[in-house]
Design an enzyme around this catalytic site. Structure first.
Site, mmCIF file in Angstrom:
data_model
loop_
_atom_site.group_PDB
_atom_site.id
_atom_site.type_symbol
_atom_site.label_atom_id
_atom_site.label_comp_id
_atom_site.label_asym_id
_atom_site.label_seq_id
_atom_site.Cartn_x
_atom_site.Cartn_y
_atom_site.Cartn_z
ATOM 1 N N GLY A 51 -12.081 -0.146 -22.544
ATOM 2 C CA GLY A 51 -13.511 -0.379 -22.381
ATOM 3 C C GLY A 51 -13.737 -0.865 -20.961
ATOM 4 O O GLY A 51 -12.870 -0.676 -20.088
ATOM 5 N N ILE A 109 -13.554 -3.760 -19.633
ATOM 6 C CA ILE A 109 -12.588 -4.749 -19.133
ATOM 7 C C ILE A 109 -11.223 -4.107 -18.872
ATOM 8 O O ILE A 109 -10.655 -4.260 -17.780
ATOM 9 C CB ILE A 109 -12.477 -5.955 -20.092
ATOM 10 N N THR A 161 -6.518 -11.490 -23.248
ATOM 11 C CA THR A 161 -7.810 -12.064 -22.858
ATOM 12 C C THR A 161 -8.917 -11.446 -23.719
ATOM 13 O O THR A 161 -10.073 -11.423 -23.316
ATOM 14 C CB THR A 161 -8.119 -11.805 -21.364
ATOM 15 N N SER A 162 -8.545 -10.915 -24.905
ATOM 16 C CA SER A 162 -9.568 -10.246 -25.729
ATOM 17 C C SER A 162 -10.060 -11.171 -26.843
ATOM 18 O O SER A 162 -10.990 -11.959 -26.614
ATOM 19 C CB SER A 162 -9.016 -8.926 -26.275
ATOM 20 N N ARG A 163 -9.437 -11.113 -28.001
ATOM 21 C CA ARG A 163 -9.759 -12.028 -29.092
ATOM 22 C C ARG A 163 -8.450 -12.443 -29.757
ATOM 23 O O ARG A 163 -7.538 -11.620 -29.917
ATOM 24 C CB ARG A 163 -10.658 -11.358 -30.139
ATOM 25 N N GLU A 199 -9.463 -20.569 -33.009
ATOM 26 C CA GLU A 199 -10.031 -21.426 -31.962
ATOM 27 C C GLU A 199 -10.952 -22.471 -32.550
ATOM 28 O O GLU A 199 -11.664 -22.170 -33.503
ATOM 29 C CB GLU A 199 -10.809 -20.552 -30.968
ATOM 30 N N HIS A 235 -9.902 -19.983 -23.352
ATOM 31 C CA HIS A 235 -10.956 -18.957 -23.466
ATOM 32 C C HIS A 235 -11.893 -19.027 -22.255
ATOM 33 O O HIS A 235 -13.114 -19.108 -22.397
ATOM 34 C CB HIS A 235 -11.745 -19.122 -24.789
ATOM 35 N N ALA A 255 -11.562 -16.732 -19.540
ATOM 36 C CA ALA A 255 -11.386 -15.534 -18.699
ATOM 37 C C ALA A 255 -12.691 -15.084 -18.044
ATOM 38 O O ALA A 255 -12.677 -14.475 -16.983
ATOM 39 C CB ALA A 255 -10.770 -14.396 -19.502
HETATM 40 C C1 GLV Z 1 -15.998 -13.780 -24.201
HETATM 41 O O1 GLV Z 1 -15.016 -13.960 -24.858
HETATM 42 C C2 GLV Z 1 -16.914 -12.709 -24.430
HETATM 43 O O2 GLV Z 1 -16.771 -11.987 -25.423
HETATM 44 O O3 GLV Z 1 -17.830 -12.554 -23.615
#
Ligand code: GLV
Ligand code: GLV
Length: 324
Positions: free
Chosen positions: A159, A161, A240-242, A271, A289, A291
């Site tokens: 995507g 990112i 750095t996603s979920r 989290e 979290h 990023a």
């Molecule tokens: C951050 O984690 C977002 O989804 O923007």
């Protein structure tokens, strides 16, 4: 008549100022810089036309019912929207928007690349070592890391990112990039930036594996025991996603058994809880979290969330409406 817009937590002011300037908007912002308690959320959304939510708010049927028939749009201040029940929103006829865009993609891409280099060069470990007063003189074998140049980076999910990471890494870092996704990415293919492969191939080949998929039922625990076993012993995993994309317990086991070299983690399965076992490992870098936590990006997310609401209130399709 003024339309009520409820903001669940103070956010940077760019978007709030847009909403303040809109004549037909009655803006209500939760006053405290902490997560709004559930009861307060249910009380405050009542009669709202729009909710500007953040990713820690669970926006489900109960919240939508509590808001009542006036609720028409939920503008999430995040790229991810796994905190919102999309099916329920569709049933209620509520539009849901998020805040993707080049700025957030750049910030998360930068953070991902920072983690890759920090892992390879053992920056966090070296910092702890130095602060602890352990540096008693230069040594040829002290804190040896690895170079990133010449290595293979595997991108899972292309995507905005994931593509941002590909674009950045391609330009000057001297790495080979491979990627996997549900379909081939036209721009990556056209410009020959990275080689497409299957997930197992990617896991076997990459020296750095980086996750950039949304959290969906189909991506929960995408990386578990089996996948971690496919990775090289010298490889690093970056997320750095979920959090729930990785089976966190499986990751801890793999790290403890040194099945992989290390991990750079920004998001966690439950989290804000982070298992002590993960926090104790020397070969992981943990960020909370953050990023997308740059001033530029958080302001632009604020602007985008507000623009989605204002477009909707003006009878237009919001630019970041999520397909439901
Ligand atoms: C951050 O984690 C977002 O989804 O923007
Ligand atoms: C290291 O500091 C070197 O000079 O090689």
């Amino acid at each position: 008549m003024k339309l009520r817009v409820f903001v669940t937590r103070p956010i940077p002011d760019a978007g709030l100022n847009l909403l303040r300037r809109a004549k037909h908007v009655l803006l209500d912002i939760y006053e405290h810089d902490k997560m709004i308690p559930r009861k307060e959320l249910l009380r405050r959304v009542k009669g709202s036309t729009a909710i500007l939510s953040i990713l820690t708010d669970k926006i489900d049927k109960q919240v939508m019912d509590a808001a009542g028939a006036s609720l028409k749009i939920i503008a999430n201040y995040a790229v991810g929207f796994d905190n919102i029940d999309l099916k329920e929103a569709a049933k209620h006829g509520i539009v849901v928007t998020n805040t993707p865009g080049p700025e957030i993609a750049e910030s998360v891409a930068e953070h991902t690349i920072a983690l890759i280099f920090a892992l390879a060069h053992r920056i966090a470990e070296a910092d702890r070592f130095t602060r602890a007063g352990k540096y008693h003189g230069w040594g040829p074998q002290m804190l040896l890391g690895t170079d990133v140049i010449g290595k293979t980076v595997g991108i899972i999910g292309t995507g905005s990112i994931g593509t941002g990471v590909v674009n950045r890494l391609y330009d000057g870092f001297g790495v080979k990039i491979i990627y996997t996704d549900l379909t081939r990415h036209p721009d990556i293919e056209k410009r020959d930036l990275a080689k497409y492969c299957t997930l197992p191939q990617l896991l076997k080949e990459a020296d750095f594996v980086s996750l950039h998929v949304p959290l969906l039922p189909s991506t929960r625990h995408l990386i578990g025991t089996k996948e971690l076993k496919m990775m090289k012993k010298t490889a690093y995993l970056v997320n750095t996603s979920r959090g729930p994309i990785i089976d966190e317990r499986a990751l801890i086991t793999a790290l403890e058994k040194k099945q992989i070299a290390g991990a750079g983690i920004d998001v966690y399965e439950h989290e804000p809880n982070i298992p002590l076992a993960l926090r104790k490992l020397p070969n992981v870098i943990l960020t909370p979290h953050t990023a997308s936590a740059t001033i530029e990006t958080r302001q632009s997310m604020s602007r985008r969330a507000a623009e989605n609401i204002l477009a909707f209130l003006n009878g237009k399709i919001p630019p970041n409406a999520i397909k439901q």
